[in-house]
Design a protein around this motif. Structure first.
Motif, PDB file in Angstrom:
ATOM      1  N   SER A 133       0.865  -1.179   0.000  1.00  0.00           N
ATOM      2  CA  SER A 133       0.000   0.000   0.000  1.00  0.00           C
ATOM      3  C   SER A 133       0.898   1.224   0.000  1.00  0.00           C
ATOM      4  N   GLN A 134       0.307   2.356  -0.288  1.00  0.00           N
ATOM      5  CA  GLN A 134       1.112   3.583  -0.301  1.00  0.00           C
ATOM      6  C   GLN A 134       1.432   4.072   1.114  1.00  0.00           C
ATOM      7  N   PHE A 135       0.515   3.789   2.070  1.00  0.00           N
ATOM      8  CA  PHE A 135       0.709   4.295   3.435  1.00  0.00           C
ATOM      9  C   PHE A 135       0.463   3.188   4.457  1.00  0.00           C
ATOM     10  N   LEU A 136       1.128   3.337   5.599  1.00  0.00           N
ATOM     11  CA  LEU A 136       0.966   2.437   6.738  1.00  0.00           C
ATOM     12  C   LEU A 136       0.852   3.313   7.988  1.00  0.00           C
ATOM     13  N   VAL A 137      -0.211   3.108   8.774  1.00  0.00           N
ATOM     14  CA  VAL A 137      -0.447   3.912   9.973  1.00  0.00           C
ATOM     15  C   VAL A 137      -0.283   3.024  11.205  1.00  0.00           C
ATOM     16  N   ASP A 138       0.680   3.379  12.053  1.00  0.00           N
ATOM     17  CA  ASP A 138       0.953   2.598  13.262  1.00  0.00           C
ATOM     18  C   ASP A 138      -0.106   2.870  14.322  1.00  0.00           C
ATOM     19  N   ARG A 139      -0.076   2.116  15.382  1.00  0.00           N
ATOM     20  CA  ARG A 139      -1.120   2.180  16.388  1.00  0.00           C
ATOM     21  C   ARG A 139      -1.108   3.488  17.171  1.00  0.00           C
ATOM     22  N   ASP A 140       0.033   4.175  17.191  1.00  0.00           N
ATOM     23  CA  ASP A 140       0.105   5.473  17.864  1.00  0.00           C
ATOM     24  C   ASP A 140      -0.226   6.631  16.921  1.00  0.00           C
ATOM     25  N   THR A 157       1.336   7.235  13.977  1.00  0.00           N
ATOM     26  CA  THR A 157       2.435   7.576  13.070  1.00  0.00           C
ATOM     27  C   THR A 157       2.103   7.112  11.650  1.00  0.00           C
ATOM     28  N   ILE A 158       2.307   8.010  10.690  1.00  0.00           N
ATOM     29  CA  ILE A 158       1.998   7.713   9.291  1.00  0.00           C
ATOM     30  C   ILE A 158       3.301   7.478   8.534  1.00  0.00           C
ATOM     31  N   PHE A 159       3.423   6.310   7.939  1.00  0.00           N
ATOM     32  CA  PHE A 159       4.584   5.986   7.109  1.00  0.00           C
ATOM     33  C   PHE A 159       4.154   5.976   5.633  1.00  0.00           C
ATOM     34  N   ARG A 160       4.957   6.615   4.801  1.00  0.00           N
ATOM     35  CA  ARG A 160       4.744   6.521   3.346  1.00  0.00           C
ATOM     36  C   ARG A 160       5.696   5.456   2.816  1.00  0.00           C
ATOM     37  N   LEU A 161       5.118   4.396   2.234  1.00  0.00           N
ATOM     38  CA  LEU A 161       5.907   3.268   1.763  1.00  0.00           C
ATOM     39  C   LEU A 161       6.299   3.397   0.299  1.00  0.00           C
ATOM     40  N   MET A 162       5.544   4.172  -0.459  1.00  0.00           N
ATOM     41  CA  MET A 162       5.807   4.341  -1.887  1.00  0.00           C
ATOM     42  C   MET A 162       5.049   5.581  -2.367  1.00  0.00           C
ATOM     43  N   PRO A 163       5.393   6.115  -3.522  1.00  0.00           N
ATOM     44  CA  PRO A 163       4.711   7.327  -3.996  1.00  0.00           C
ATOM     45  C   PRO A 163       3.211   7.108  -4.185  1.00  0.00           C
ATOM     46  N   GLU A 164       2.454   8.164  -3.939  1.00  0.00           N
ATOM     47  CA  GLU A 164       1.002   8.081  -4.065  1.00  0.00           C
ATOM     48  C   GLU A 164       0.557   7.768  -5.490  1.00  0.00           C
ATOM     49  N   THR A 165       1.373   8.128  -6.466  1.00  0.00           N
ATOM     50  CA  THR A 165       0.992   7.949  -7.868  1.00  0.00           C
ATOM     51  C   THR A 165       1.610   6.709  -8.503  1.00  0.00           C
ATOM     52  N   SER A 166       2.180   5.820  -7.680  1.00  0.00           N
ATOM     53  CA  SER A 166       2.653   4.523  -8.161  1.00  0.00           C
ATOM     54  C   SER A 166       1.671   3.456  -7.690  1.00  0.00           C
ATOM     55  N   MET A 167       1.385   2.470  -8.550  1.00  0.00           N
ATOM     56  CA  MET A 167       0.370   1.485  -8.214  1.00  0.00           C
ATOM     57  C   MET A 167       0.862   0.486  -7.180  1.00  0.00           C
ATOM     58  N   ALA A 168       0.029   0.251  -6.188  1.00  0.00           N
ATOM     59  CA  ALA A 168       0.249  -0.799  -5.202  1.00  0.00           C
ATOM     60  C   ALA A 168      -0.858  -1.833  -5.358  1.00  0.00           C
ATOM     61  N   ARG A 169      -0.539  -3.066  -5.063  1.00  0.00           N
ATOM     62  CA  ARG A 169      -1.550  -4.133  -5.123  1.00  0.00           C
ATOM     63  C   ARG A 169      -2.189  -4.276  -3.743  1.00  0.00           C
ATOM     64  N   HIS A 170      -3.367  -3.694  -3.580  1.00  0.00           N
ATOM     65  CA  HIS A 170      -4.023  -3.752  -2.269  1.00  0.00           C
ATOM     66  C   HIS A 170      -5.523  -3.983  -2.352  1.00  0.00           C
ATOM     67  N   CYS A 171      -6.145  -3.845  -3.554  1.00  0.00           N
ATOM     68  CA  CYS A 171      -7.587  -4.038  -3.640  1.00  0.00           C
ATOM     69  C   CYS A 171      -7.969  -4.476  -5.057  1.00  0.00           C
ATOM     70  N   VAL A 172      -8.613  -5.603  -5.169  1.00  0.00           N
ATOM     71  CA  VAL A 172      -9.020  -6.131  -6.478  1.00  0.00           C
ATOM     72  C   VAL A 172      -9.888  -5.107  -7.213  1.00  0.00           C
ATOM     73  N   GLY A 173      -9.555  -4.869  -8.473  1.00  0.00           N
ATOM     74  CA  GLY A 173     -10.383  -4.031  -9.332  1.00  0.00           C
ATOM     75  C   GLY A 173     -10.198  -2.544  -9.193  1.00  0.00           C
ATOM     76  N   LEU A 174      -9.455  -2.079  -8.172  1.00  0.00           N
ATOM     77  CA  LEU A 174      -9.368  -0.643  -7.911  1.00  0.00           C
ATOM     78  C   LEU A 174      -7.936  -0.137  -7.745  1.00  0.00           C
ATOM     79  N   ASN A 175      -6.952  -1.035  -7.863  1.00  0.00           N
ATOM     80  CA  ASN A 175      -5.566  -0.618  -7.645  1.00  0.00           C
ATOM     81  C   ASN A 175      -5.139   0.527  -8.559  1.00  0.00           C
TER      82      ASN A 175
END
Length: 270
Positions: A149-156, A158-176
């Motif tokens: 995914s583009q982002f990961l939010v920790d339990r406290d 904290t927001i982590f950006r794992l990859m650019p928002e405009t690059s495709m991640a495989r996280h949801c069928v039909g909507l990636n």
């Protein structure tokens, strides 16, 4: 003429001047009803005392809404090398468009998820791998590109950006190809999602909407099947569907309440 004669002549002329009568005042003018009207010319100069203006003050000119507050985002990129790019393009060709030649997307929606575990570090390590694990048979059968995914939010929060928002991640069928994915560390049993994550997700949604005005939808992963039939949903394999429960209606309701002013749509009502 002697001086005495001149004195008598001056006195006579003075007497004649004093004898001229003064003109009589003009008679008063009466109107049709008999009331006396003034015959003085109308005043044309400024009025000494203007009537008091009792109208309400004009409202101040409309102003643009203030920009959203800045969001603290920690960049923690996962591996997105040439091999992963090639797998991403192959996935797009198989599931979205046979002519796809790149990984770029134009974000139109945001999809919230939960990870199913309690560790941000473990999730990051899992997403960092370029290929999907063989044990996830349904997903692996649809391609070897690993999930992410583009982002990961920790339990406290904290927001982590794992990859650019405009690059495709495989996280949801039909909507990636149109969606930014936001994973929240937690699950529905042992690691319930936190209020800090609700606030962080809401702030991130507000930030992304400001950056990408074309975003129109905010959904949870558990709601994605309702998007089938919408123009955003594209999946070339009619048999490739999954059933999801994350992040759940309660979490989505809390996030939506904090961003209701953005007017983002949810899934179509069926």
């Amino acid at each position: 003429m002697t001086a005495d004669g001149r004195s008598r002549l001056a006195a006579a002329l003075l007497a004649v001047a004093c004898a001229v009568p003064e003109p009589a005042p003009a008679p008063p003018v009466t109107g049709p009803s008999g009331h006396v009207q003034s015959n003085l010319p109308e005043a044309t100069g400024p009025i000494d005392h203007a009537p008091e203006d009792t109208s309400p003050p004009a409202p101040p000119p409309a102003s643009e809404p203030p920009p959203p507050p800045p969001v603290a985002i920690v960049d923690r990129p996962i591996t997105y090398d040439e091999a992963r790019i090639a797998r991403t393009i192959a996935y797009r060709q198989a599931h979205q468009d046979p002519a796809a030649a790149g990984i770029e997307i134009e974000p139109r929606m945001i999809i919230l998820h939960h990870t199913g575990g309690g560790s941000a570090d473990a999730t990051w390590r899992y997403f960092d791998r370029p290929t999907i694990e063989s044990g996830r048979k349904t997903i692996a059968a649809a391609g070897d590109l690993n999930v992410s995914s583009q982002f990961l939010v920790d339990r406290d929060g904290t927001i982590f950006r794992l990859m650019p928002e405009t690059s495709m991640a495989r996280h949801c069928v039909g909507l990636n190809h149109v969606a930014i994915g936001v994973e929240n560390v937690g699950d529905l049993e042992d690691h319930l999602l936190t209020d800090a994550q609700v606030a962080a997700d809401a702030a991130l949604v507000r930030h992304l909407k400001a950056r990408f005005p074309a975003i129109t939808h905010l959904i949870g992963h558990h709601e994605y099947l309702a998007m089938e039939g919408h123009p955003y949903f594209v999946e070339r394999d009619p048999k490739y569907r999954t059933r999801k429960a994350d992040p759940g209606p309660e979490f989505m309701a809390k996030v939506r309440a904090q961003v209701a002013d953005l007017g983002l749509e949810g899934p179509p009502v069926r």
